[in-house]
Design a protein around this motif. Structure first.
Motif, PDB file in Angstrom:
ATOM      1  N   ALA A 134      -1.862 -23.839  -3.099  1.00 30.31           N
ATOM      2  CA  ALA A 134      -1.541 -25.045  -3.865  1.00 30.31           C
ATOM      3  C   ALA A 134      -0.216 -24.912  -4.606  1.00 30.31           C
ATOM      4  N   GLN A 135       0.285 -23.656  -4.730  1.00 32.47           N
ATOM      5  CA  GLN A 135       1.552 -23.407  -5.421  1.00 32.47           C
ATOM      6  C   GLN A 135       2.675 -23.034  -4.446  1.00 32.47           C
ATOM      7  N   ASN A 136       2.448 -23.250  -3.162  1.00 31.82           N
ATOM      8  CA  ASN A 136       3.414 -22.903  -2.119  1.00 31.82           C
ATOM      9  C   ASN A 136       3.688 -21.396  -2.080  1.00 31.82           C
ATOM     10  N   ILE A 137       2.669 -20.610  -2.400  1.00 23.46           N
ATOM     11  CA  ILE A 137       2.765 -19.149  -2.343  1.00 23.46           C
ATOM     12  C   ILE A 137       1.814 -18.670  -1.249  1.00 23.46           C
ATOM     13  N   LYS A 138       2.347 -17.937  -0.281  1.00 25.51           N
ATOM     14  CA  LYS A 138       1.550 -17.467   0.839  1.00 25.51           C
ATOM     15  C   LYS A 138       0.902 -16.117   0.524  1.00 25.51           C
ATOM     16  N   VAL A 139      -0.245 -15.878   1.121  1.00 23.25           N
ATOM     17  CA  VAL A 139      -0.946 -14.601   1.023  1.00 23.25           C
ATOM     18  C   VAL A 139      -1.180 -14.098   2.444  1.00 23.25           C
ATOM     19  N   LYS A 140      -0.777 -12.855   2.700  1.00 23.26           N
ATOM     20  CA  LYS A 140      -0.905 -12.255   4.027  1.00 23.26           C
ATOM     21  C   LYS A 140      -1.576 -10.885   3.904  1.00 23.26           C
ATOM     22  N   ILE A 141      -2.463 -10.578   4.857  1.00 23.93           N
ATOM     23  CA  ILE A 141      -3.184  -9.311   4.875  1.00 23.93           C
ATOM     24  C   ILE A 141      -2.789  -8.532   6.125  1.00 23.93           C
ATOM     25  N   ILE A 142      -2.392  -7.270   5.943  1.00 22.90           N
ATOM     26  CA  ILE A 142      -2.034  -6.394   7.050  1.00 22.90           C
ATOM     27  C   ILE A 142      -3.172  -5.401   7.250  1.00 22.90           C
ATOM     28  N   GLU A 143      -3.741  -5.367   8.452  1.00 29.67           N
ATOM     29  CA  GLU A 143      -4.901  -4.518   8.745  1.00 29.67           C
ATOM     30  C   GLU A 143      -4.559  -3.506   9.835  1.00 29.67           C
ATOM     31  N   PRO A 144      -4.107  -2.320   9.451  1.00 29.76           N
ATOM     32  CA  PRO A 144      -3.821  -1.294  10.462  1.00 29.76           C
ATOM     33  C   PRO A 144      -5.097  -0.604  10.936  1.00 29.76           C
ATOM     34  N   ALA A 186      -0.473   3.121  17.163  1.00 33.51           N
ATOM     35  CA  ALA A 186       0.643   2.429  16.521  1.00 33.51           C
ATOM     36  C   ALA A 186       1.337   3.380  15.550  1.00 33.51           C
ATOM     37  N   SER A 187       2.582   3.051  15.225  1.00 39.36           N
ATOM     38  CA  SER A 187       3.386   3.863  14.318  1.00 39.36           C
ATOM     39  C   SER A 187       3.688   3.084  13.042  1.00 39.36           C
ATOM     40  N   VAL A 188       4.260   3.766  12.061  1.00 36.76           N
ATOM     41  CA  VAL A 188       4.642   3.072  10.825  1.00 36.76           C
ATOM     42  C   VAL A 188       5.707   2.017  11.099  1.00 36.76           C
ATOM     43  N   ASP A 189       6.534   2.228  12.115  1.00 36.97           N
ATOM     44  CA  ASP A 189       7.542   1.226  12.457  1.00 36.97           C
ATOM     45  C   ASP A 189       6.896  -0.039  13.036  1.00 36.97           C
ATOM     46  N   ASP A 190       5.794   0.139  13.771  1.00 40.45           N
ATOM     47  CA  ASP A 190       5.045  -1.021  14.259  1.00 40.45           C
ATOM     48  C   ASP A 190       4.485  -1.822  13.089  1.00 40.45           C
ATOM     49  N   VAL A 191       3.979  -1.107  12.083  1.00 37.82           N
ATOM     50  CA  VAL A 191       3.446  -1.782  10.900  1.00 37.82           C
ATOM     51  C   VAL A 191       4.572  -2.521  10.176  1.00 37.82           C
ATOM     52  N   ALA A 192       5.721  -1.855  10.012  1.00 33.63           N
ATOM     53  CA  ALA A 192       6.859  -2.478   9.327  1.00 33.63           C
ATOM     54  C   ALA A 192       7.306  -3.748  10.048  1.00 33.63           C
ATOM     55  N   ALA A 193       7.314  -3.704  11.369  1.00 33.76           N
ATOM     56  CA  ALA A 193       7.704  -4.886  12.146  1.00 33.76           C
ATOM     57  C   ALA A 193       6.711  -6.031  11.942  1.00 33.76           C
ATOM     58  N   THR A 194       5.422  -5.696  11.838  1.00 36.33           N
ATOM     59  CA  THR A 194       4.408  -6.719  11.601  1.00 36.33           C
ATOM     60  C   THR A 194       4.558  -7.311  10.204  1.00 36.33           C
ATOM     61  N   ILE A 195       4.876  -6.474   9.230  1.00 37.12           N
ATOM     62  CA  ILE A 195       5.089  -6.958   7.866  1.00 37.12           C
ATOM     63  C   ILE A 195       6.294  -7.904   7.832  1.00 37.12           C
ATOM     64  N   PHE A 196       7.334  -7.566   8.574  1.00 38.95           N
ATOM     65  CA  PHE A 196       8.501  -8.458   8.634  1.00 38.95           C
ATOM     66  C   PHE A 196       8.112  -9.805   9.264  1.00 38.95           C
ATOM     67  N   LYS A 197       7.288  -9.750  10.300  1.00 43.19           N
ATOM     68  CA  LYS A 197       6.803 -10.998  10.915  1.00 43.19           C
ATOM     69  C   LYS A 197       6.022 -11.822   9.897  1.00 43.19           C
ATOM     70  N   ALA A 198       5.145 -11.164   9.147  1.00 42.87           N
ATOM     71  CA  ALA A 198       4.345 -11.876   8.147  1.00 42.87           C
ATOM     72  C   ALA A 198       5.223 -12.498   7.067  1.00 42.87           C
ATOM     73  N   ALA A 199       6.347 -11.842   6.772  1.00 43.05           N
ATOM     74  CA  ALA A 199       7.250 -12.335   5.735  1.00 43.05           C
ATOM     75  C   ALA A 199       8.119 -13.492   6.206  1.00 43.05           C
ATOM     76  N   THR A 200       8.287 -13.623   7.513  1.00 37.55           N
ATOM     77  CA  THR A 200       9.289 -14.565   8.018  1.00 37.55           C
ATOM     78  C   THR A 200       8.757 -15.610   8.990  1.00 37.55           C
ATOM     79  N   ASP A 201       7.489 -15.527   9.422  1.00 37.85           N
ATOM     80  CA  ASP A 201       7.040 -16.441  10.478  1.00 37.85           C
ATOM     81  C   ASP A 201       6.705 -17.845   9.963  1.00 37.85           C
ATOM     82  N   GLU A 202       6.689 -18.024   8.629  1.00 40.70           N
ATOM     83  CA  GLU A 202       6.487 -19.333   8.008  1.00 40.70           C
ATOM     84  C   GLU A 202       5.174 -20.003   8.431  1.00 40.70           C
ATOM     85  N   THR A 203       4.182 -19.173   8.794  1.00 40.62           N
ATOM     86  CA  THR A 203       2.877 -19.721   9.130  1.00 40.62           C
ATOM     87  C   THR A 203       1.906 -19.448   7.983  1.00 40.62           C
TER      88      THR A 203
END
Length: 272
Positions: free
Chosen positions: A166-176, A220-237
């Motif tokens: 409701a405040q235009n703030i997104k919440v994302k969960i990363i599950e490795p 998976a590696s830590v770089d795979d996780v980092a790439a997923t976090i970047f997707k979560a930060a930028t995919d605007e979904t």
């Protein structure tokens, strides 16, 4: 103005890899950790700000956040990564160990999130990304306290996503799932045990072999996780959960798509 990510627990593993990944993508990075003087990879620069932060000390958060905003002008993403795994027999786990597990994994995440919400509301945007764990959805033996903290995080974040939407703030969960990090060594150092609990001896030996196979088969590696976090930060979904690792998805599918009996029997086949 470049976007800025604020990371907790950036001294190693997923946190450090994420800091480097976002910096390479031309983001400003606030990399926080308990002991920055021991950090030898991330260095202060025009693009990276390394700051001390202990998630168990919420009275320090306001000053640290103000320092970050003074450096970069704003914060766009909070990445909650600080945490640790208290593994071992529940019967051998002390009340102090249980309290610390929740203090860091759950309460620390809640408090740093609370501290940044006024900034996100003021700018009418923000993204809160948090690492939970595969055992926040699918449990395994010898992690009862750790899993409890991650299950609690999952519930907190899922509920929070509605009110912050409701405040235009997104919440994302990363599950490795199983990831190639030093997590195995760290959890062994924190493993709760009691030599008087001899009834568990055979089971502990069996589980030691099972977990060796799980860790050695990390997909998976830590770089795979980092790439997923970047997707979560930028995919605007409005996607809430991002699953990482081919070992985890089939178990979640069984949990979500079948009966509880089938799910439990599958896990008993592995860990029973």
């Amino acid at each position: 103005m470049k976007p800025t990510i604020f990371i907790t627990g950036a001294s190693s593993g997923i946190g450090q890899a994420t800091a480097l990944y976002f910096a390479a993508k031309e983001w400003n990075v606030v990399a926080t950790m308990r002991q920055p003087e021991k950090q030898n990879v991330l260095k202060n620069s025009d693009q990276i700000l390394v700051l001390p932060l202990d998630v168990e000390k919420p009275d320090t958060f306001a000053e640290i956040i103000d320092t970050a905003i003074a450096k970069f002008g704003k914060i766009d993403v909070l990445f909650n990564n600080a945490g640790y795994g208290q593994h071992g027999l529940f019967e051998a786990t002390t009340a102090e160990q249980i309290q610390r597990q929740f203090s860091i994994n759950l309460f620390g995440t809640m408090e740093i999130t609370r501290a940044l919400l006024p900034h996100f509301r003021k700018q009418k945007s923000g993204n809160i990304i948090t690492v939970t764990s595969g055992v926040g959805r699918v449990t395994v033996p010898l992690v009862s306290v750790y899993a409890a903290s991650k299950f609690a995080l999952e519930g907190f974040l899922e509920s929070l996503s509605f009110e912050l939407g409701a405040q235009n703030i997104k919440v994302k969960i990363i599950e490795p799932g199983s990831i190639n990090t030093n997590f195995e060594q760290t959890t062994k150092a924190n493993f709760a045990s009691d030599e008087s609990l001899t009834d568990y001896k055979d089971y502990l030996q069996k589980m030691d072999e099972v977990f060796k196979g799980i860790y050695s088969g990390a997909t998976a590696s830590v770089d795979d996780v980092a790439a997923t976090i970047f997707k979560a930060a930028t995919d605007e979904t409005d996607t809430l959960r991002y699953i990482i690792g081919t070992d985890l998805q089939p178990l979640i599918d069984i949990r979500n798509g079948g009966t509880d009996e089938n799910y439990m029997n599958t896990l008993k086949g592995i860990f029973g």
